[in-house]
Design a protein around this motif. Structure first.
Motif, short mmCIF file in Angstrom:
data_model
loop_
_atom_site.label_atom_id
_atom_site.label_comp_id
_atom_site.label_asym_id
_atom_site.label_seq_id
_atom_site.Cartn_x
_atom_site.Cartn_y
_atom_site.Cartn_z
N THR A 1 0.93 7.09 -6.65
CA THR A 1 -0.19 8.21 -7.24
C THR A 1 0.30 9.42 -6.28
O THR A 1 -0.04 10.56 -7.32
CB THR A 1 -1.58 7.16 -6.10
OG1 THR A 1 -2.33 5.82 -6.23
CG2 THR A 1 -3.16 8.20 -6.17
N SER A 7 -7.77 8.63 -0.44
CA SER A 7 -8.29 6.81 0.05
C SER A 7 -7.14 6.05 0.43
O SER A 7 -7.32 5.82 1.07
CB SER A 7 -8.81 6.62 -0.97
OG SER A 7 -9.56 7.70 -1.46
N ARG A 8 -5.74 6.27 0.03
CA ARG A 8 -4.82 4.93 0.14
C ARG A 8 -4.28 5.61 1.64
O ARG A 8 -3.94 4.47 2.04
CB ARG A 8 -3.59 5.30 -1.00
CG ARG A 8 -3.97 4.72 -2.43
CD ARG A 8 -3.15 4.49 -3.26
NE ARG A 8 -4.11 3.54 -4.32
CZ ARG A 8 -3.64 2.80 -5.06
NH1 ARG A 8 -3.87 1.62 -3.64
NH2 ARG A 8 -4.70 2.41 -6.39
N GLU A 41 -7.82 9.78 -5.06
CA GLU A 41 -6.74 8.41 -4.75
C GLU A 41 -6.02 8.11 -3.46
O GLU A 41 -5.92 7.41 -2.70
CB GLU A 41 -6.83 8.11 -5.78
CG GLU A 41 -6.34 6.61 -5.91
CD GLU A 41 -5.42 5.78 -6.75
OE1 GLU A 41 -4.91 5.20 -6.92
OE2 GLU A 41 -5.91 6.87 -8.57
N ARG A 55 1.06 -1.50 -0.49
CA ARG A 55 -0.84 -0.03 0.02
C ARG A 55 0.80 1.21 0.17
O ARG A 55 0.90 2.20 -1.34
CB ARG A 55 -0.62 0.13 0.79
CG ARG A 55 -2.06 -1.05 0.84
CD ARG A 55 -3.38 -1.01 2.50
NE ARG A 55 -3.74 -1.75 2.40
CZ ARG A 55 -4.81 -1.85 2.96
NH1 ARG A 55 -4.94 -1.63 4.75
NH2 ARG A 55 -6.41 -2.88 2.96
N GLN A 96 2.22 2.02 -3.65
CA GLN A 96 1.18 2.53 -4.32
C GLN A 96 0.81 3.76 -3.97
O GLN A 96 0.50 4.99 -4.87
CB GLN A 96 -0.09 1.87 -4.15
CG GLN A 96 0.02 0.04 -4.72
CD GLN A 96 -1.01 -0.71 -3.76
OE1 GLN A 96 -1.81 -0.29 -3.07
NE2 GLN A 96 -1.46 -1.76 -4.74
N LEU A 97 0.46 3.87 -2.80
CA LEU A 97 0.54 5.70 -2.83
C LEU A 97 1.36 6.25 -3.05
O LEU A 97 1.18 7.43 -3.74
CB LEU A 97 0.65 5.44 -0.73
CG LEU A 97 0.33 7.41 -0.31
CD1 LEU A 97 -1.32 7.97 -1.27
CD2 LEU A 97 0.14 7.68 0.70
#
Length: 276
Positions: free
Chosen positions: A124, A136-137, A133, A117, A120-121
């Motif tokens: 983003t 939210s992450r 997005e 995670r 992924q952040l």
């Protein structure tokens, strides 16, 4: 700066993140220092050794390291080729000072889902316009960090609780602000709900995250404007995208072609399969 060493830093428009810092160091060693924010660190190549509260630690690439504010620490390469790291500096809206003690005791977290995670952040945060997005992450990352530092049971990431009324309220809010958008923080205040619960309730009810829903609404509006003969750059501004490249990235993902190909003068008309 020595050869082979590189740094990129910026401040994203995401509440809770005071700085994003990407670096590759081959020889540089940090002296003892402190931060006034939480340091959330992942190492992509190599490893770092550091001292925190007079105890030695290391950061192999499969861990997430959380260094608390106001506590001195240093850092240096633990491998001959140095290390490549990505760092988020987080303010107290994500983690409170009451968690400093537990973080000092256990700063290195072996949690594959958390590691995924965080990565992924970072991805983003490199894309302007995807702040909903990113927020939210971040809220799920903050929640999982709190669970590590203040465990209440054997399981992390509790199952989502259905809340169809809250999900409907958020959908109506997103529908009313397709172009101007809404931050997760604003939505939480307006709907009197915790950000993580807001995202979970929406995703459980509709099978899609709030940022994905908003993006799909914007792309649908962009399709109509492109078919009206508007230019992609003009359409991007009229549908809430950050710029034309932001529109193009999401349009291609959802439609299968770029905005220019979708209604370009050379093509005249796209095939039914491309516009489905």
């Amino acid at each position: 700066m020595a050869s082979g060493e590189d740094v990129t830093a910026w401040r994203p428009a995401v509440p809770g993140v005071t700085e994003v810092f990407h670096a590759h160091f081959t020889e540089y060693a940090y002296p003892m220092h402190v931060h006034d924010a939480w340091t959330l660190l992942i190492v992509d190549d190599g490893a770092v050794r550091y001292d925190l509260d007079r105890h030695e630690h290391g950061t192999p690439h499969d861990t997430v390291t959380l260094l608390p504010p106001h506590v001195p620490h240093n850092g240096s390469p633990a491998t001959p080729d140095g290390f490549r790291k990505r760092v988020l500096y987080l303010d107290e809206s994500v983690l409170g000072e009451d968690l400093i003690g537990p973080a000092v005791d256990a700063p290195d977290l072996r949690d594959p889902l958390l590691r995924l995670r965080v990565g992924q952040l970072h991805g983003t945060l490199t894309r302007p316009g995807d702040e909903l997005e990113a927020a939210s992450r971040l809220t799920f990352i903050g929640e999982r960090l709190v669970e590590h530092l203040r465990p209440r049971g054997p399981a992390l990431s509790p199952p989502a609780r259905p809340d169809p009324r809250l999900a409907r309220d958020l959908r109506e809010l997103l529908d009313s602000r397709v172009v101007e958008g809404v931050t997760l923080e604003q939505a939480a205040v307006l709907l009197h709900a915790h950000p993580a619960h807001l995202v979970r309730a929406f995703s459980t009810a509709y099978g899609i995250a709030p940022h994905q829903y908003l993006t799909s609404r914007r792309v649908a509006r962009a399709r109509r404007l492109l078919l009206d003969g508007r230019r992609p750059g003009e359409v991007a501004a009229a549908t809430g995208f950050f710029d034309q490249s932001h529109l193009t990235r999401h349009f291609r993902k959802l439609v299968g072609v770029t905005p220019g190909r979708f209604a370009g003068p050379a093509s005249g008309r796209v095939s039914p399969s491309a516009s489905a």
